[in-house]
Structures are given as C-alpha cells and as structure tokens.
Design a protein around this motif. Structure first.
Motif, short mmCIF file in Angstrom:
data_model
loop_
_atom_site.label_atom_id
_atom_site.label_comp_id
_atom_site.label_asym_id
_atom_site.label_seq_id
_atom_site.Cartn_x
_atom_site.Cartn_y
_atom_site.Cartn_z
N GLY A 127 17.06 59.73 65.33
CA GLY A 127 16.42 58.66 64.60
C GLY A 127 17.02 57.32 64.98
N GLN A 128 16.46 56.25 64.45
CA GLN A 128 16.92 54.92 64.84
C GLN A 128 18.36 54.65 64.44
N SER A 129 18.78 55.10 63.26
CA SER A 129 20.15 54.82 62.84
C SER A 129 21.16 55.59 63.68
N GLU A 130 20.80 56.83 64.11
CA GLU A 130 21.71 57.58 64.98
C GLU A 130 21.79 56.93 66.36
N LEU A 131 20.64 56.47 66.86
CA LEU A 131 20.64 55.76 68.14
C LEU A 131 21.48 54.48 68.05
N ALA A 132 21.34 53.80 66.93
CA ALA A 132 22.10 52.57 66.74
C ALA A 132 23.61 52.85 66.76
N ALA A 133 24.02 53.95 66.12
CA ALA A 133 25.44 54.31 66.12
C ALA A 133 25.94 54.54 67.54
N CYS A 134 25.11 55.17 68.36
CA CYS A 134 25.49 55.42 69.75
C CYS A 134 25.60 54.11 70.53
N HIS A 135 24.63 53.22 70.35
CA HIS A 135 24.67 51.94 71.05
C HIS A 135 25.88 51.11 70.63
N GLN A 136 26.22 51.16 69.35
CA GLN A 136 27.39 50.41 68.89
C GLN A 136 28.68 50.93 69.52
N LEU A 137 28.82 52.24 69.58
CA LEU A 137 30.01 52.81 70.21
C LEU A 137 30.07 52.46 71.70
N LEU A 138 28.90 52.49 72.36
CA LEU A 138 28.85 52.08 73.76
C LEU A 138 29.26 50.61 73.90
N GLY A 139 28.79 49.78 72.95
CA GLY A 139 29.17 48.38 72.97
C GLY A 139 30.67 48.19 72.89
N TRP A 140 31.32 48.94 71.98
CA TRP A 140 32.77 48.84 71.84
C TRP A 140 33.48 49.30 73.11
N CYS A 141 32.98 50.38 73.72
CA CYS A 141 33.61 50.88 74.95
C CYS A 141 33.55 49.82 76.06
N HIS A 142 32.37 49.25 76.26
CA HIS A 142 32.23 48.22 77.30
C HIS A 142 33.11 47.01 76.99
N TYR A 143 33.15 46.63 75.73
CA TYR A 143 33.94 45.47 75.31
C TYR A 143 35.43 45.71 75.59
N ARG A 144 35.92 46.90 75.22
CA ARG A 144 37.33 47.22 75.45
C ARG A 144 37.65 47.31 76.95
N LEU A 145 36.67 47.71 77.74
CA LEU A 145 36.89 47.84 79.18
C LEU A 145 36.72 46.51 79.91
N GLY A 146 36.41 45.46 79.17
CA GLY A 146 36.32 44.13 79.77
C GLY A 146 34.96 43.75 80.29
N ASP A 147 33.94 44.59 80.06
CA ASP A 147 32.58 44.27 80.51
C ASP A 147 31.81 43.75 79.30
N ALA A 148 32.08 42.49 78.95
CA ALA A 148 31.51 41.92 77.72
C ALA A 148 30.00 41.80 77.78
N GLY A 149 29.44 41.55 78.95
CA GLY A 149 27.99 41.43 79.07
C GLY A 149 27.28 42.71 78.69
N LYS A 150 27.76 43.84 79.22
CA LYS A 150 27.16 45.14 78.86
C LYS A 150 27.40 45.45 77.40
#
Length: 416
Positions: A127-150
């Motif tokens: 569902g949308q909320s589960e997809l959103a949780a996945c995208h947020q975690l991906l956002g944090w991973c990219h942010y921590r890895l220094g790829d702020a744009g992604k």
C-alpha cells in the motif's frame, strides 16, 4: 486446502488493518508474523511466507518499528531473491539501524540493497504507506552515504505517497527533502533552485504544518542574499514569537541590524541602529533557553551587542554586564580556535582599557598575542604586550632583562 483458506483469510484480515494503531491490532499482527515464520519449516513454506508478509505489511502500515525490530532480531532472515516487499523492507530497516550504530558505508549499502530489492519486485502487494516507509528509509540511506540529491528524491516521493493518508508524516518527509537539497547546496554551491522549490512545495502542499512554518524562515534566509539589508530587516521582523524559528530570526535580525549600524552614515543613524542591535540581541537572549543552547550563535549575538556598547561614549555598564556575563559563561564551551572566542577576549581587552583596568587589559592582550595570531584583533593587543615588556625591562634587574627584551622584540616584529 483448508490451511490455505485459513492463511488467506488471516492475510486478508491483516491487510485490512489500517488507521490508528491499537494494542489489539499490534498484538494480532505480531503474533501472526511470529507464528508464520516459526511454522515455515513444518507447513507450506511459501504460504507461511505470504502470511508473514501480510503481517509485516500491517506493522509497517501502523509504523510499529519497535515490534518489527524485535521480530527481525528473533528471526534472522536472509535476503533471498524471492523475498517479498514487506520482508525486504523489514530487513532493510534492520540493516539501516545497524548502520546507524556502526556508521559504516558498507552497512548502509546493505540496507540500500534490501530496500531497492523491495521496490524492484514487490510493489504490487504494498500500500501507499508501506511504499512511503521504504522510500523514506532509502532517502536516509542515500543521505548518510553523501548522495543528497538521491536522498531528496526519495523523501519527496514518500511525501507524495503520504499526502492524502498522513499529512503530518508527509510534511516531515517533505522537510527532509529540503534538508537534503540544502546539504547539497552548502557542500558545493549547487542545487539552490531545488532547495527553494522544495520549500515552496512544502508550504503549498502542507500550509498548516509545523515544517511549513519553518520553511518560511528558511526561504527568507535563502532569498536574503539578493535583498538589501533594509529588506532583510523587514523580513526578519515579521517573524513572530510563536513561530518555531523565532530564535533563529532574532539571530539574523541582530546580524542585519549590526550591518546597518556599521554602515551608518552619521551619528544619529548610528545611535538609532545601535539601539536596534541591542533590542534584537535582548530579544534573542530572552527567547533562548538552556535546553536549546546554541553556543556559537549565543556568543555571537552577545558580541554584536558588546561591539556597539564598547563604541559608545559613557558606556552603559549594566547593559555591558548583561551581555558580557552571558558570553563569558559559554566561553569554555567554544573550541580554542573559534573566532568568537578570540573576539570575546578582544572585547574584554577593549572594555578593560576603557575601565582603566591595566591588569585585566594586560592579561587579555597576552591571551590575544598567543591565541589571536592572524586575526584583526591581534595588533592592538601586540602594542600593549610590547609596551608592557618595555616597562618590565626598565624595572627588571640586569640579569632578568633578557626575557623581557625577547618578548618586546617579538611583539614589535609581529607589528611590522
């Protein structure tokens, strides 16, 4: 067949659980996932995995991170190619938590792998909320890895998915998209337009949210570079005390007022702008709390006030004491190479001279000569150090004069 029907019914019941979490919902989903994962070796493994997936989706939907964490710790599941969306996300979340503890790039990479697998093959069951949780975690991973744009793109996608179902969480995700773009802009000077656009989108889509109010302040700050100092003052003044960024706005207002004061063309203007510097500095310190101590900003505001006060004939000792005591109380928390610490010692040197306190002036001059090398505050202090060394040389016994001569020569050499 009857067990398949029962599993299907339980999965449908789990998928129907949405809205606000309740003890009953969470307990049911927790028990369902644990039972299904425990039974995989005995019963139909694929059927039990699908049942576990349904329960994990429900826990993701209800944002039960602590429960999922306990499950992942109990059942150390491998990331298989046939793992469905929910299990892949739960594994990704667990790996992300481990990465947050270790801080290692490879651990964030493992979390990224699981989350990307979740999106690559299992979105149809989410569902949308589960997809959103996945995208947020991906956002944090990219942010921590220094790829702020992604990272920004992933947080924005999460905000879009949550826009209708959970506006508070959506606004928070939109704020993180801005944080990512801002990080990129600060790092290499690029992405200014994306940073501004992310804030404008946040204000437009979630106008009544807390992040939207913070966005107003950030927009003013980002756009202030193209405005006159008078325009910046008007913008900062418009931010009221109930705004979450009121304290930061007083900091910016104090800095803008100080610029006006320094650029003042005549005495009457200087007096007017100087009073406004003190007013903004007072407002800042009255709004500041010990719980949210911003040491560098706190000291900087106090120094702005002291700069104005030290320039006025007939100094107001009560006002000086107010700001000097606040800056001095935080001095030990500043790093030794902080420019604010050097300026604080200079202001204390300046005030000591106005007060005809030769001992204090010499003490501060010595500190500045040792720690203020290369700063604009070094030269006045070196003059005093050289004079003190000359006087000490004259009064010293012949066998003690060499050290004072060396100090005087060193100070004069640095003055040239």
């Amino acid at each position: 067949r009857s067990s398949d029907v029962c599993s299907s019914d339980l999965a449908q019941l789990a998928d129907a659980m949405a809205g606000e979490p309740s003890p009953g919902k969470v307990a049911f989903l927790n028990a369902l996932v644990r039972a299904a994962l425990s039974a995989r070796a005995v019963h139909d493994g694929a059927s039990m995995t699908r049942l576990a997936e349904a329960g994990i989706r429900g826990l993701l939907r209800l944002r039960q991170d602590a429960v999922l964490r306990q499950i992942m710790e109990r059942y150390d599941l491998p990331l298989r190619e046939d793992a469905g969306f929910a299990i892949s996300v739960a594994l990704g979340q667990r790996r992300f938590e481990r990465a947050e503890k270790s801080g290692k790039a490879e651990d964030y990479g493992l979390a990224l792998q699981a989350l990307q697998q979740a999106l690559s093959g299992g979105q149809a069951t989410a569902g949308q909320s589960e997809l959103a949780a996945c995208h947020q975690l991906l956002g944090w991973c990219h942010y921590r890895l220094g790829d702020a744009g992604k990272g920004a793109a992933q947080f924005h996608q999460a905000a879009v998915l949550l826009r209708e179902s959970d506006r508070s969480a959506a606004a928070d995700a939109a704020w993180m998209a801005f944080v990512c773009w801002q990080t990129k802009h600060k790092k290499d000077g690029s992405a200014l337009s994306q940073t501004i656009e992310s804030l404008e989108w946040l204000r437009r889509e979630f106008p009544d949210s807390g992040p939207a109010r913070k966005a107003e302040f950030q927009l003013t700050r980002l756009q202030s570079g193209n405005r006159s100092v008078d325009d910046r003052v008007r913008k900062w003044q418009a931010i009221t005390a109930d705004n979450p960024d009121y304290l930061a706005s007083r900091y910016e207002l104090c800095a803008a007022r100080l610029t006006q004061w320094r650029e003042a063309a005549n005495g009457s203007q200087a007096a007017e702008f100087g009073a406004e510097v003190l007013k903004a500095a007072r407002q800042y310190w009255e709004a500041a709390t010990a719980k949210e101590r911003r040491v560098t900003s706190d000291v900087r505001v106090a120094l702005s006030a002291l700069e104005v006060l030290a320039s006025k004939p007939g100094m107001d000792e009560q006002e000086i004491a107010y700001f000097e005591s606040r800056a001095s109380s935080l001095a030990s928390k500043l790093p030794m190479d902080a420019s604010e610490l050097v300026e604080l010692h200079y202001r204390q040197f300046q005030l000591a001279r106005y007060r005809s306190d030769a001992v204090a002036a010499s003490r501060e001059a010595t500190w500045l000569s040792e720690h203020g090398r290369g700063s604009s505050f070094e030269l006045p202090a070196l003059v005093v150090v050289a004079q003190d060394a000359d006087e000490a040389y004259k009064k010293a016994a012949p066998n003690e004069r060499r050290e004072y001569a060396r100090k005087a020569a060193d100070a004069y050499r640095r003055l040239v």
